[in-house]
Design an enzyme around this catalytic site. Structure first.
Site, PDB file in Angstrom:
ATOM      1  N   ASP A  22       0.689  -1.190   0.249  1.00 46.10           N
ATOM      2  CA  ASP A  22      -0.069  -0.121   0.129  1.00 46.10           C
ATOM      3  C   ASP A  22       0.864   1.134   0.244  1.00 46.10           C
ATOM      4  O   ASP A  22       2.031   1.269   0.461  1.00 46.10           O
ATOM      5  CB  ASP A  22      -0.949   0.023   1.219  1.00 46.10           C
ATOM      6  CG  ASP A  22      -2.221   0.921   1.256  1.00 46.10           C
ATOM      7  OD1 ASP A  22      -2.493   1.413   0.156  1.00 46.10           O
ATOM      8  OD2 ASP A  22      -2.877   1.364   1.945  1.00 46.10           O
ATOM      9  N   HIS A  39       2.834   3.648  -9.167  1.00 44.73           N
ATOM     10  CA  HIS A  39       2.505   2.102  -9.415  1.00 44.73           C
ATOM     11  C   HIS A  39       3.461   1.655  -9.959  1.00 44.73           C
ATOM     12  O   HIS A  39       4.114   0.472  -9.820  1.00 44.73           O
ATOM     13  CB  HIS A  39       1.169   2.023 -10.160  1.00 44.73           C
ATOM     14  CG  HIS A  39       0.040   2.375  -9.211  1.00 44.73           C
ATOM     15  ND1 HIS A  39      -0.234   1.986  -8.108  1.00 44.73           N
ATOM     16  CD2 HIS A  39      -1.160   3.236  -9.474  1.00 44.73           C
ATOM     17  CE1 HIS A  39      -1.454   2.449  -7.670  1.00 44.73           C
ATOM     18  NE2 HIS A  39      -2.022   3.183  -8.532  1.00 44.73           N
ATOM     19  N   LEU A 133      10.471 -20.620  -4.637  1.00 44.91           N
ATOM     20  CA  LEU A 133       9.788 -19.938  -4.011  1.00 44.91           C
ATOM     21  C   LEU A 133       8.250 -19.900  -4.750  1.00 44.91           C
ATOM     22  O   LEU A 133       8.159 -20.202  -6.032  1.00 44.91           O
ATOM     23  CB  LEU A 133       9.810 -18.442  -4.069  1.00 44.91           C
ATOM     24  CG  LEU A 133       9.268 -17.132  -3.578  1.00 44.91           C
ATOM     25  CD1 LEU A 133       9.247 -17.271  -1.944  1.00 44.91           C
ATOM     26  CD2 LEU A 133       9.553 -15.744  -4.010  1.00 44.91           C
TER      27      LEU A 133
HETATM   28  C1  IPE Z   1      -5.608  -2.954  -0.392  1.00 44.54           C
HETATM   29  O1  IPE Z   1      -5.147  -1.401  -0.583  1.00 44.54           O
HETATM   30  C2  IPE Z   1      -5.458  -3.293  -1.665  1.00 44.54           C
HETATM   31  C3  IPE Z   1      -3.989  -3.501  -2.239  1.00 44.54           C
HETATM   32  C4  IPE Z   1      -2.973  -3.159  -1.827  1.00 44.54           C
HETATM   33  C5  IPE Z   1      -4.092  -4.150  -3.706  1.00 44.54           C
HETATM   34  P1  IPE Z   1      -6.175  -0.103  -0.737  1.00 44.54           P
HETATM   35  O2  IPE Z   1      -5.372   1.317  -0.940  1.00 44.54           O
HETATM   36  O3  IPE Z   1      -7.149  -0.387  -1.837  1.00 44.54           O
HETATM   37  O4  IPE Z   1      -6.951  -0.195   0.804  1.00 44.54           O
HETATM   38  P2  IPE Z   1      -8.031   0.976   1.447  1.00 44.54           P
HETATM   39  O5  IPE Z   1      -8.973   1.252   0.332  1.00 44.54           O
HETATM   40  O6  IPE Z   1      -6.950   2.002   1.972  1.00 44.54           O
HETATM   41  O7  IPE Z   1      -8.563   0.270   2.624  1.00 44.54           O
HETATM   42  C1  IPE Z   2      -1.215   0.432  -3.543  1.00 50.25           C
HETATM   43  O1  IPE Z   2      -1.183   1.712  -3.484  1.00 50.25           O
HETATM   44  C2  IPE Z   2      -1.527  -0.076  -4.968  1.00 50.25           C
HETATM   45  C3  IPE Z   2      -3.071  -0.806  -5.213  1.00 50.25           C
HETATM   46  C4  IPE Z   2      -3.966  -0.487  -4.269  1.00 50.25           C
HETATM   47  C5  IPE Z   2      -3.361  -1.188  -6.492  1.00 50.25           C
HETATM   48  P1  IPE Z   2      -2.364   2.639  -3.348  1.00 50.25           P
HETATM   49  O2  IPE Z   2      -2.662   3.074  -4.924  1.00 50.25           O
HETATM   50  O3  IPE Z   2      -3.425   2.223  -2.662  1.00 50.25           O
HETATM   51  O4  IPE Z   2      -1.891   3.805  -2.750  1.00 50.25           O
HETATM   52  P2  IPE Z   2      -2.348   4.841  -1.863  1.00 50.25           P
HETATM   53  O5  IPE Z   2      -2.694   4.295  -0.484  1.00 50.25           O
HETATM   54  O6  IPE Z   2      -3.633   5.731  -2.458  1.00 50.25           O
HETATM   55  O7  IPE Z   2      -1.372   5.737  -1.438  1.00 50.25           O
HETATM   56 MG    MG Z   3      -3.907   2.439  -0.538  1.00 54.47          MG
END
Ligand code: IPE
Ligand code: IPE
Ligand code: MG
Length: 245
Positions: A22, A39, A133
């Site tokens: 995240d 990303h 792995l």
């Molecule tokens: C969880 O992260 C999903 C992934 C890392 C793929 P999100 O960014 O979507 O989760 P919330 O919305 O903060 O709970």
């Molecule tokens: C995690 O990073 C990647 C995915 C959920 C695909 P985020 O895109 O959720 O990044 P934040 O949480 O908005 O910073």
């Molecule tokens: Mg996120």
């Protein structure tokens, strides 16, 4: 650079580690860049962490790449993510195969673009015999839909007369989840400081250890991964029992 570092095996290293990757969007926003830039950086970290994992002692790595809720993001971001997933498969499949990484995808595939689904199937087939792995990639994954899917399968078997409701055990339910055949995660790591599961591995995390890391995913280096694993390796897990004396 870090790709060339040899990591030492960590004694008592958690064998199955699951990561909620995240913070890509915030990492980019802090630098005045579009979220999608985060990303791109995130994919580079995946590569680094996957390389380091087996040398540190990790046997199974599960990474949360896209949740069933992530479809609610802006169309442009979803499109970029889907194209990054395609590119990841195309670019990494040879390396993963030669370094002994078996890939399997968990989640509902039907909603994913057809060309991505084909690439996923190709990657699973190419790496099926690899043993160093297991990399489990959660893509369009939601733990609640995983449980609903499993319950539906069991209900169908009961209706068909193949399954006695009394024979529905924890093991039977677990054997019908997407993660079937793999042990539960020993450790779940979430980056970016958020402290929640966000619909990840609800059943499988019953006795997992947790590590919430303030760094955003694009800053999660292999060195930081090793530090987190070392700390978790020292924890005492009791599984409801009393301390061993
Ligand atoms: C969880 O992260 C999903 C992934 C890392 C793929 P999100 O960014 O979507 O989760 P919330 O919305 O903060 O709970
Ligand atoms: C995690 O990073 C990647 C995915 C959920 C695909 P985020 O895109 O959720 O990044 P934040 O949480 O908005 O910073
Ligand atoms: Mg996120």
């Amino acid at each position: 650079m870090s790709e060339h570092i040899e990591y030492m095996k960590i004694p008592n290293c958690p064998e199955h580690v699951a990561i909620v990757m995240d913070g890509n969007g915030r990492w980019a926003a802090e630098r005045g860049l579009p979220r999608t830039h985060g990303h791109h950086r995130g994919v580079e970290r995946v590569r680094e962490i996957v390389r380091a994992a087996p040398s540190l002692g990790v046997k199974i790595l599960t990474i949360y790449a896209f949740s069933t809720e992530n479809w609610h993001r802006p169309d442009h971001e979803v499109r970029v993510l889907m194209s990054l997933f395609r590119r990841f498969v195309v670019r990494e499949v040879d390396d993963l195969e030669t370094t002994g990484v078996r890939v399997r995808f968990i989640g509902q595939r039907e909603r994913l673009p057809g060309n991505l689904r084909n690439l996923m199937a190709m990657m699973e087939a190419r790496t099926a015999q690899c043993r160093d792995l297991t990399l489990q990639i959660a893509l369009n994954y939601g733990a609640r839909s995983e449980l609903v899917d499993a319950v539906r399968v069991l209900a169908e078997r009961v209706r068909a007369g193949d399954l006695d409701p009394d024979a529905i055990t924890e093991a039977e339910l677990g054997a019908n989840l997407y993660t079937q055949g793999l042990p539960d995660p020993d450790l779940i790591i979430r980056t970016s400081g958020e402290k929640r599961l966000s619909n990840f591995l609800l059943w499988q995390s019953a006795y997992s250890e947790f590590a919430f890391i303030p760094e955003c995913w694009p800053d999660f280096t292999a060195g930081l991964f090793a530090t987190v694993l070392r700390e978790a390796a020292g924890r005492e897990r009791r599984f409801g029992m009393v301390k061993a004396t």
